[in-house]
Design an enzyme around this catalytic site. Structure first.
Site, mmCIF file in Angstrom:
data_model
loop_
_atom_site.group_PDB
_atom_site.id
_atom_site.type_symbol
_atom_site.label_atom_id
_atom_site.label_comp_id
_atom_site.label_asym_id
_atom_site.label_seq_id
_atom_site.Cartn_x
_atom_site.Cartn_y
_atom_site.Cartn_z
ATOM 1 N N LYS A 283 -3.712 -56.349 20.505
ATOM 2 C CA LYS A 283 -4.539 -55.886 22.226
ATOM 3 C C LYS A 283 -5.260 -57.108 22.476
ATOM 4 O O LYS A 283 -5.848 -57.898 22.002
ATOM 5 C CB LYS A 283 -6.111 -55.443 20.833
ATOM 6 C CG LYS A 283 -6.723 -54.401 22.319
ATOM 7 C CD LYS A 283 -7.757 -52.521 21.609
ATOM 8 C CE LYS A 283 -8.720 -52.944 22.899
ATOM 9 N NZ LYS A 283 -9.301 -51.475 22.677
ATOM 10 N N GLU A 371 -13.850 -36.517 14.395
ATOM 11 C CA GLU A 371 -15.655 -36.304 14.520
ATOM 12 C C GLU A 371 -15.382 -34.790 13.530
ATOM 13 O O GLU A 371 -16.920 -34.696 13.339
ATOM 14 C CB GLU A 371 -15.039 -35.701 16.183
ATOM 15 C CG GLU A 371 -15.356 -36.802 17.268
ATOM 16 C CD GLU A 371 -13.890 -36.987 17.418
ATOM 17 O OE1 GLU A 371 -13.520 -38.303 18.085
ATOM 18 O OE2 GLU A 371 -12.747 -36.304 16.749
ATOM 19 N N ARG A 399 -14.096 -30.983 19.301
ATOM 20 C CA ARG A 399 -13.849 -31.069 18.350
ATOM 21 C C ARG A 399 -14.281 -30.122 16.424
ATOM 22 O O ARG A 399 -13.103 -30.636 16.302
ATOM 23 C CB ARG A 399 -12.867 -32.508 17.919
ATOM 24 C CG ARG A 399 -11.964 -32.761 19.539
ATOM 25 C CD ARG A 399 -11.792 -34.418 19.370
ATOM 26 N NE ARG A 399 -10.355 -34.225 19.398
ATOM 27 C CZ ARG A 399 -9.629 -35.256 18.819
ATOM 28 N NH1 ARG A 399 -9.707 -36.223 18.827
ATOM 29 N NH2 ARG A 399 -7.658 -34.876 18.706
#
Length: 627
Positions: A283, A371, A399
């Site tokens: 990253k 979640e 969600r």
């Protein structure tokens, strides 16, 4: 005059142009593409680190596959900038995340190359499987590729997709982009498993030696691929997770060697059935500050591309971010009550729970991008006598709707659900606006739903929720508050009790949450024009302050409600329902987000468009002067 750093970048206006480049030219193009992304995002902020990490992968995919006929789905979409630039949006990229400009995420309405709109994690495999199944039913020849990060792979939906795809034996390529980071470092057993795969020296040594010998024998090259799973099992002394799900596993491979990637992807095109390619990336690749500080440079704001100096620094004396008030307040509460714990689905920095994590790591839980699990895990903690503060961004809480109903509310468990980024969030656009939570949750029995008008109120609501008041939802927005001197002693807030901030005679303005500050300014302007408005800060969408509403219904012929959320089913709807049920008949003007998805823009621009800024509220109040 400085020479242009771009020799190939402006020659590529589509993947077709990209495929004309030689392998050496492709390498050079990737370097230019990375430079362009850094240059653009230094002045127009966006998701930097994740996009830098997939430059070679994006180029290789479009080089090998026949997009847009072949379908390419980017999970979440944080990393899709290189993809957008390659697919004809380079000259519009300066509008990225701006009002009426490019979306910061893949969007089907924006380009035929965006095969599926994304923004929330873990959806790519299911969507790709659906597309692959549709192609098979129609007898169409096309490849379908899902690119999913190791962070997004922790979401349960990703495993549901893998399980279904493996059982169906559908032609599908899943690329696992493994950089060991989401926004924060990844957590959990899956992280350790992927690490064991990528760092098994014995396995990789044998695999690389075998590949070298077979590279000059094309007919035998597939052998190393076919026995890859067996090698994993033998040298890791455990079964390969993906092979167990009937995916043929390949890798890991270097995600920054674009020429090797094109070769591997070309080979995989010839292999039928469900396949998974494990790609190792970094990253922030190619920009030292982003590689060394990956969490900060996920989305760093404006910066000097030469020095890496970030331009966004908080000015002393300014109000804090709401998320930081949450982070400091939960830490204060936890210091005096050892039952308090913090839970987040992969957002410890984003919600500022990292502050409590630093001091009390054993009482904080990052559960990964999951979640629904975060809510039910919190319910289990509450059932065992703890007081969990479960912090989830409002748009992501959607969600976990069933978990809130079935596991928390139905059992009346004392879970405190803190919804960060509630309301219009700005540049991240429709996938991230937290405008549906009030309407979603207002119909659920047993819930208390509150929103603070300022930072002091946020502290007091958190303190009140920690006293064991049952399921408690606190929503607050992205960005700064309004009160520099916010750290005040805690006070309990009576449940369902509103505040009369100023009295009036012509119109009652009922607000919910921080949007009340814009209403207060509008009321002052209206007063200067001779319109007297009462201002009621509801504080609670549920339970409503029925005493105050009875008094309001008896006194006022006109009411204006203001909320930073959907009008349909929101606070204004609740007030309207109350007035109708009790025989009051005032004219009610409900200000909020109408029945549509709101595009990206700054928060101030979007609030004006949706009619909840100071000017819009002022105009609604001034209608009373005409009556």
């Amino acid at each position: 005059m400085t020479a242009s750093p771009y020799k190939y970048l402006y020659q590529v206006d589509s993947p077709r142009d990209l495929r004309r480049l030689s392998p050496d030219e492709l390498r050079a193009y990737c370097g230019e593409l990375r430079h362009f992304i850094i240059e653009q995002l230094s002045a127009n902020p966006g998701h930097l680190g994740s996009s830098l990490g997939v430059v070679e992968l994006a180029a290789a995919l479009h080089y090998v596959f026949d997009t847009p006929n072949d379908k390419l789905i980017w999970d979440v979409g944080h990393q899709a900038y290189a993809h957008k630039i390659i697919t004809g949006r380079r000259d519009r990229f300066l509008t990225n995340r701006k009002l009426n400009g490019l979306s910061g995420f893949p969007s089907m309405s924006e380009s035929e190359y965006d095969a599926f709109g994304t923004g929330h994690a873990s959806t790519s495999i299911s969507a790709a499987l659906g597309m692959a199944a549709a192609s098979a039913l129609r007898g169409e020849k096309r490849e379908v590729i899902a690119v999913i990060g190791d962070g997004a792979l922790t979401g349960g939906l990703a495993f549901e997709g893998l399980n279904n795809a493996g059982a169906a034996n559908t032609d599908l390529l899943v690329i696992l982009n493994d950089n060991r980071m989401a926004i924060d470092p990844n957590v959990g057993a899956l992280k350790e498993y992927l690490l064991s795969i990528s760092t098994s020296k014995r396995y990789n040594k044998v695999k690389n030696r075998t590949w070298t010998h077979l590279e000059r024998m094309p007919r035998l090259r597939g052998l190393i691929q076919k026995v890859g799973g067996a090698l994993k099992q033998g040298f890791l002394q455990q079964s390969n997770l993906f092979e167990s799900l009937h995916f043929r596993y390949f890798g890991p491979v270097d995600g920054h060697d674009v020429v090797q990637l094109t070769r591997v992807l070309g080979d995989l095109k010839e292999i039928p059935g469900p396949k998974l390619l494990h790609v190792l990336t970094v990253k922030g690749k190619g920009y030292r500050p982003a590689e060394e500080h990956q969490r900060i440079w996920h989305a760093p704001g404006m910066f000097n591309p030469e020095t890496g100096e970030r331009m966004q620094h908080a000015e002393s004396g300014r109000p804090p971010l709401y998320q930081d008030v949450f982070g400091e307040t939960i830490l204060e509460l936890a210091r005096v009550d050892d039952r308090i714990v913090g839970i987040t689905p992969a957002m410890p920095t984003g919600c500022s729970l990292n502050r409590m994590m630093a001091e009390m790591p054993e009482r904080c839980f990052d559960v990964g991008i999951a979640e629904g699990h975060a809510v039910t895990f919190s319910a289990g903690l509450a059932a065992a006598g703890m007081i969990p503060f479960c912090n989830i961004y409002s748009s992501f809480m959607q969600r976990a709707y069933d978990n809130v109903i079935h596991d928390v509310a139905l059992q009346h468990l004392n879970v405190v659900m803190c919804l960060d980024r509630a309301g219009l969030v700005g540049e991240d656009g429709p996938t991230h606006h937290g405008v549906f939570d009030i309407a979603c949750m207002r119909s659920i029995p047993n819930l208390t739903i509150a929103s603070p008008m300022n930072e002091i109120e946020l502290r007091n609501l958190m303190y009140t929720a920690s006293l064991g008041r049952g399921p408690f939802v606190i929503r607050y927005p992205k960005g700064e508050g309004v009160t520099p001197q916010w750290r005040q002693p805690f006070e309990e807030v009576p449940l369902g009790r509103s505040r009369l901030l100023c009295d009036g005679s012509d119109v009652a303005v009922l607000t919910f949450g921080p949007v009340g500050n814009a209403a207060a300014a509008a009321i002052r302007r209206a007063a200067a024009e001779g319109v007297s408005a009462a201002h009621i800060d509801l504080r609670f969408a549920k339970p409503l302050d029925t005493d105050r509403l009875h008094a309001t219904g008896r006194k006022f012929r006109r009411i204006v409600t203001v909320e930073d959320g959907a009008i349909a089913g929101g606070v204004g709807s609740a007030v309207l329902e109350f007035m109708n049920r009790n025989g009051y008949a005032p004219e009610i003007d409900m200000l909020g987000v109408s029945d549509r998805f709101v595009r990206q823009g700054t928060q101030s621009q979007l609030r004006a468009i949706c009619g909840i800024d100071e000017r819009s509220i002022y105009e609604a109040i001034m209608k009373s002067k005409q009556q």
